[in-house]
Design an enzyme around this catalytic site. Structure first.
Site, PDB file in Angstrom:
ATOM      1  N   CYS A 148      34.230  73.080  17.735  1.00 53.84           N
ATOM      2  CA  CYS A 148      34.520  73.665  19.016  1.00 53.84           C
ATOM      3  C   CYS A 148      35.008  72.869  20.300  1.00 53.84           C
ATOM      4  O   CYS A 148      34.843  71.574  19.969  1.00 53.84           O
ATOM      5  CB  CYS A 148      33.108  74.452  19.497  1.00 53.84           C
ATOM      6  SG  CYS A 148      33.392  76.143  20.530  1.00 53.84           S
ATOM      7  N   ASP A 180      22.538  78.622  17.366  1.00 56.37           N
ATOM      8  CA  ASP A 180      22.902  77.507  18.386  1.00 56.37           C
ATOM      9  C   ASP A 180      21.608  77.133  19.247  1.00 56.37           C
ATOM     10  O   ASP A 180      20.500  78.044  19.359  1.00 56.37           O
ATOM     11  CB  ASP A 180      23.778  77.926  19.315  1.00 56.37           C
ATOM     12  CG  ASP A 180      24.507  76.639  19.816  1.00 56.37           C
ATOM     13  OD1 ASP A 180      24.182  75.363  19.457  1.00 56.37           O
ATOM     14  OD2 ASP A 180      25.625  76.813  20.526  1.00 56.37           O
TER      15      ASP A 180
END
Length: 216
Positions: free
Chosen positions: A6, A133
């Site tokens: 990412c 996350d």
């Protein structure tokens, strides 16, 4: 083991990841919290247009309004949407599914305690995959912090949908993380960057090699 990186902001970072064998690239668009690697949707579209085939592209957003999300995702040209906000309403995801029927939807669950197990059950029927996350008050991702992998393992065991593990993953800990959690995929960002915030080729290659060695 599938691998996503990412925080892609330029073509060099994208090509570094692709050459290392990364499956998916994440572009941070529509961001409401701290994120040094956010990118304008139009710039993301320019990058995505230059990528080779068979590379999955993910629009990662903090937005919660389905119409705003739809507009920004279509602008980028990404084929997958990662919903990273905690406060999005389930009905908004239903609307987004109608607006983007050909896109895959991923919902982030922030693992700050065992309540994440029930949170994951809430989102699972509405999306194609879950992403686990870490977060802080200022950041919804890119924290560099790991969370309790034992909780993540329970979510993986109970989920009927693919589960992606993120949060503080690095070349040094990704093998241990996969061994404990057994996710469908792993996702890294800050743990693969050099001192100026660029994706480090050596780190990316090491991350991919270690993830695949234990996750195959």
């Amino acid at each position: 083991m599938r691998i996503k990186v990412c925080g892609i902001r330029n073509l060099s970072d994208a090509l570094t990841c692709i050459a290392a064998g990364v499956d998916a690239l994440g572009f941070l668009v529509g961001i409401t919290h701290v994120a040094e690697d956010k990118i304008d949707p139009v710039e993301a579209r320019k990058l995505i247009a230059q990528l080779p085939p068979f590379v999955n592209t993910v629009a990662v957003t903090h937005l919660t309004n389905p119409y705003e999300i739809c507009e920004i995702v279509l602008t980028t040209g990404a084929d997958t949407v990662q919903l990273h906000a905690d406060d999005i309403f389930p009905e908004n995801i239903t609307v987004l599914r109608q607006l983007l029927p050909r896109h895959k939807l991923i919902k982030c669950v922030h693992v700050s305690g065992r309540e994440a197990i029930e949170t994951a059950k809430l989102w699972e029927p509405l999306v194609d995959a879950l992403l686990l996350d870490s977060r802080t008050k200022e950041r919804l991702g890119g924290t560099g912090l790991v969370h309790d992998w034992r909780i993540s393992r329970e979510i993986v065991e109970q989920s009927k949908k693919p589960v992606i593990l993120a949060g503080g993953l690095t070349p040094e800990n990704v093998a241990d993380a996969i061994t404990v959690v057994r996710p469908y995929a792993v996702d890294a960002n800050s743990g693969l960057e050099d001192s100026i915030g660029q994706k480090d080729e050596t780190k990316v290659r090491a991350f991919v090699a270690r993830a695949r060695s234990v996750g195959s």
